[in-house]
Design an enzyme around this catalytic site. Sequence first.
Site, PDB file in Angstrom:
ATOM      1  N   LYS A 136      -6.885 -16.327  30.345  1.00 52.83           N
ATOM      2  CA  LYS A 136      -5.734 -16.622  31.201  1.00 52.83           C
ATOM      3  C   LYS A 136      -5.595 -15.575  32.306  1.00 52.83           C
ATOM      4  CE  LYS A 136      -0.738 -17.288  31.261  1.00 52.83           C
ATOM      5  NZ  LYS A 136       0.486 -17.611  30.498  1.00 52.83           N
ATOM      6  N   HIS A 275     -36.501 -51.196  26.067  1.00 53.10           N
ATOM      7  CA  HIS A 275     -35.189 -51.308  26.700  1.00 53.10           C
ATOM      8  C   HIS A 275     -34.088 -51.540  25.674  1.00 53.10           C
ATOM      9  CE1 HIS A 275     -37.187 -51.087  30.507  1.00 53.10           C
ATOM     10  NE2 HIS A 275     -37.899 -52.163  30.242  1.00 53.10           N
TER      11      HIS A 275
END
Length: 512
Positions: A136, A275
Amino acid sequence: MKKRALVSVSDKQGIVPFVQELEKMGVEVISTGGTKRELEQAGVNVIGIEDVTGFPEMMDGRVKTLHPNIHGGLLGVRDNDEHMDALKQQGIGLIDFVVVNLYPFQATIEKPESTFTDAIENIDIGGPSMIRSAAKNHNDVAIIVDTADYDVVLQELKDFDGELSGERKRKLAAKAFRHTAAYDALIGEYLTKQTGEDAPEKLTITYNLKQMLRYGENPHQLAAFYERPLGNPVSISRAEQLHGKELSYNNINDADAALAVIRDFNGPAVAAIKHMNPCGVGIGETIFDAYTKAYEADPMSIFGGIVACNREVDEETALKMKEIFLEIVIAPSFSKEALAVLTEKKNLRLLTVNLSKNEPSEQRITTVSGGALMQETDTLSYEDVEVTIPTDRKPSDNELEQIKMAWKVVKHVKSNAIVLAKADQTIGVGAGQMNRVGAAKIAIEQAGDKANGAVMASDAFFPMSDTVETAGKAGIRCIIQPGGSKRDQESIDMANEYGIAMVFTGVRHFKH
């Protein structure tokens, strides 16, 4: 004023040389527990955490850094006069570097002998608190949570007279918040499983970067491959690559589909994928038999495909595989002779996956624009359902075995899906069609004369009798499908007209 670093790490890789370099730069070192002992043994002059807090470690180390003298030193904004006056009044010194990584929660719960108590004791509290405080206040405090950043930080400190750039500190802070977020996500996931909640109000799943990919489905798309820490161990993310070039985005998707198919078979089985759809699946007494059937199911489509085997690949099978171009071969193992054969192909990717650790009930998460869908993996098998046979003719024993195989395969074919099988191999696959009869026609056309006497599996019910009629004209002898259509009787009547035995499962296998 001397700068100070607070150092407390579970992963001690590289920590000693890193801190020694900080000390050479005049940085004072504060440390705790095992980290303090290791640094002292290496000759580092260390200030104990209790000397800073004026309070001893207590409750087996649960409380040691949760103190104003620590968090005040982390959160004080340097150019805020009120902050600095408050720190001065309380005699709290500033802390400029925080080097922290967390208790090994993931490593703990992955141990087979780990208990719930072990897991709870490895939930870090003080570590995340220090990380968040430092992150922070990253404009003033450098937070380092990753051993990979030690060298980067040291080099920049040397280059800029003991200072880190604002950009570097922001990057470190962002990584720190990702670090604690992932840590909390793992804990949340573990405890959620313990409580048996299926759909919690927050879905917090974390992934670790496994590798950057050259591109996505197409060369203009950025892509990366991430691994789920608590994911199914029988997965492409846990595979070991023995040979071949780097996996692509499409390779990974296809390999995942191939593994899904072979996980459903107990005896020797091989699945060829193109595929993300099976183009050929075979089962046999040996893996060579199974591969031969998978290949012969569709010799054209398997070219350039992905092949997955649920048994070790032997030399005989490898020699047959070598005859065509394959992208990937996946197996639990490869014999020494098989490896010698297949590694002659420079680009062929060879992957091993430990199939004995299968956890098929893993949640599947699919992203959509702005959100995500979650569902359980479809693990339902023929043995899990109560089948009914509404037709006049009942399946023969051989037909029953073939429809079981076909139903296993159709679950992995994109809807609308039709699979034809005969003699322990698929002979026709109709995938991803907009209507069911269209999928059936594709499968039948692919099968050709082999369709006569074959069986058919459908992933969902027949809304009309046209699919059954198409099957009957091709010589299909047995059909397995969910049933449940308002017009089921029309399909039953059509099956009776052609002498087809039809099995209802009551369960569909949609796959989108």
